[in-house]
Design an enzyme around this catalytic site. Sequence first.
Site, PDB file in Angstrom:
ATOM      1  N   THR A  43     -77.938 -70.359  -3.783  1.00  0.00           N
ATOM      2  CA  THR A  43     -78.097 -68.957  -4.171  1.00  0.00           C
ATOM      3  C   THR A  43     -79.530 -68.606  -4.548  1.00  0.00           C
ATOM      4  O   THR A  43     -79.986 -67.491  -4.286  1.00  0.00           O
ATOM      5  CB  THR A  43     -77.151 -68.663  -5.363  1.00  0.00           C
ATOM      6  N   ASP A  64     -75.995 -73.358   2.252  1.00  0.00           N
ATOM      7  CA  ASP A  64     -75.113 -73.204   1.093  1.00  0.00           C
ATOM      8  C   ASP A  64     -74.611 -74.607   0.744  1.00  0.00           C
ATOM      9  O   ASP A  64     -74.223 -75.364   1.641  1.00  0.00           O
ATOM     10  CB  ASP A  64     -73.953 -72.292   1.489  1.00  0.00           C
ATOM     11  N   SER A  65     -74.585 -74.947  -0.514  1.00  0.00           N
ATOM     12  CA  SER A  65     -74.293 -76.352  -0.836  1.00  0.00           C
ATOM     13  C   SER A  65     -72.834 -76.732  -0.587  1.00  0.00           C
ATOM     14  O   SER A  65     -72.493 -77.909  -0.584  1.00  0.00           O
ATOM     15  CB  SER A  65     -74.706 -76.697  -2.263  1.00  0.00           C
ATOM     16  N   THR A 111     -75.572 -74.542  -6.416  1.00  0.00           N
ATOM     17  CA  THR A 111     -74.924 -75.086  -7.616  1.00  0.00           C
ATOM     18  C   THR A 111     -73.567 -75.721  -7.302  1.00  0.00           C
ATOM     19  O   THR A 111     -73.127 -76.616  -8.019  1.00  0.00           O
ATOM     20  CB  THR A 111     -74.711 -73.988  -8.670  1.00  0.00           C
ATOM     21  N   ASP A 112     -72.916 -75.246  -6.224  1.00  0.00           N
ATOM     22  CA  ASP A 112     -71.521 -75.678  -5.996  1.00  0.00           C
ATOM     23  C   ASP A 112     -71.369 -77.194  -5.916  1.00  0.00           C
ATOM     24  O   ASP A 112     -70.423 -77.758  -6.457  1.00  0.00           O
ATOM     25  CB  ASP A 112     -70.971 -75.036  -4.718  1.00  0.00           C
ATOM     26  N   LYS A 156     -70.363 -79.190 -12.522  1.00  0.00           N
ATOM     27  CA  LYS A 156     -70.382 -77.729 -12.594  1.00  0.00           C
ATOM     28  C   LYS A 156     -69.112 -77.290 -13.300  1.00  0.00           C
ATOM     29  O   LYS A 156     -68.014 -77.512 -12.803  1.00  0.00           O
ATOM     30  CB  LYS A 156     -70.472 -77.101 -11.196  1.00  0.00           C
ATOM     31  N   TYR A 166     -50.508 -97.859 -21.552  1.00  0.00           N
ATOM     32  CA  TYR A 166     -49.103 -97.536 -21.260  1.00  0.00           C
ATOM     33  C   TYR A 166     -48.548 -98.464 -20.171  1.00  0.00           C
ATOM     34  O   TYR A 166     -49.317 -98.982 -19.347  1.00  0.00           O
ATOM     35  CB  TYR A 166     -48.973 -96.084 -20.789  1.00  0.00           C
TER      36      TYR A 166
HETATM   37  N1  ASP Z   1     -72.529 -71.203  -2.851  1.00  0.00           N
HETATM   38  C1  ASP Z   1     -73.801 -71.453  -3.514  1.00  0.00           C
HETATM   39  C2  ASP Z   1     -74.213 -72.872  -3.189  1.00  0.00           C
HETATM   40  O1  ASP Z   1     -73.744 -73.784  -3.803  1.00  0.00           O
HETATM   41  C3  ASP Z   1     -73.667 -71.236  -4.976  1.00  0.00           C
HETATM   42  C4  ASP Z   1     -74.940 -71.373  -5.757  1.00  0.00           C
HETATM   43  O2  ASP Z   1     -75.958 -71.840  -5.307  1.00  0.00           O
HETATM   44  O3  ASP Z   1     -74.879 -71.018  -6.963  1.00  0.00           O
HETATM   45  O4  ASP Z   1     -75.010 -73.066  -2.292  1.00  0.00           O
END
Ligand code: ASP
Length: 350
Positions: free
Chosen positions: A14, A58-59, A101-102, A172, A298
Amino acid sequence: MPRKKVLIIHTGGTLGMKMPGHTRAELAPNIELDRLINRVPELEEIADIELISPWNIDSSQVSPNDWQALAKLISEKGCLGQKDDRGNPKTYAGIVIIHGTDTMAYTASALAFMLQNPDRPIVLTGSQRPLEAWRSDARANLAAAVECATMDVKEVMVVFGDSILRGCRSTKADANSYSAFLSPEASPLGEIGTDLEIVWRRVRNPTMEFGFYPKLEHRVLNLTLFPGFNPKILKQNVENTDDKELIRALIIRGFGVGNIPLQGDLSIFPLIEYLRKKHIPVIMTSQCFRGHTELALYPSGRQLLDQGVIEARDMTFESVITKTMWALAHPEMGLQEWFNIDLAGEMTSY
Ligand code: ASP
């Protein structure tokens, strides 16, 4: 004092995305690197910046092949393990990776296993809102990441919001908040407030040489249990898969300290017995956000230990996945033995 040199590797996410009309409705990858630097002018005050962008994705599209390519790039271009005439890390004081971030915590964990005992900081950062958007968290995150990359922290880190976290302990935890990352079982390496403070006693200080180990075995599978899951579906699937495609390890996200159903038709035990007979390792982790596995507690867990099920203890899910991939590709030791060892600060030694 000359400014330290920092290599920024922009891989996507992003942070660098376009935001048409300044709404978050439709974001798209964008690759204007000059604009990126121009929007964070303080970067050039903090360090002497070199910015490259080998890819821009995009990650959620990132695969283990990308982790391997990134590790190679960091090791070679970043001169890891090489010293200059004065005995300092050659060329760059540190490396910053701009990443979505993903799956940032997966990449951070994979890098920690592939780039062991790094001789300089390797910092991953990104943002929840694009750099070009109003109220974006990108500028502050990037500046903090570059500042961390000039410090003597020899770790793979995630720097995000107000936290400096060990990469292989990070996850995350929030899809929207600017404090998106947490490190549930390890205290942060530092905090970002009015000052950027490192808690030096928490930072690893490896005495071993840097090691580049890029091999990974991709064929791992995760099963998150829920009451009512029918294990026969998975067993049939394994039975009907030819050897080339067959999984090389199963990671089970059990309940609590690592419990699983062991009674009646829905018992997971026959599946585990079957996999173990085929020499497919089974690793038990927990679906709880905090805490650690404790199979001996357990009866169900004790049965699993008898079958040679491996405990993931307090590792994050991201670390369990990536350590399994890494360890399977390094058969000089068995998976259980690799899981007994803390390679990069990914687990607490009990
Ligand atoms: N979909 C984006 C990614 O992971 C989300 C982000 O960067 O916050 O590339």
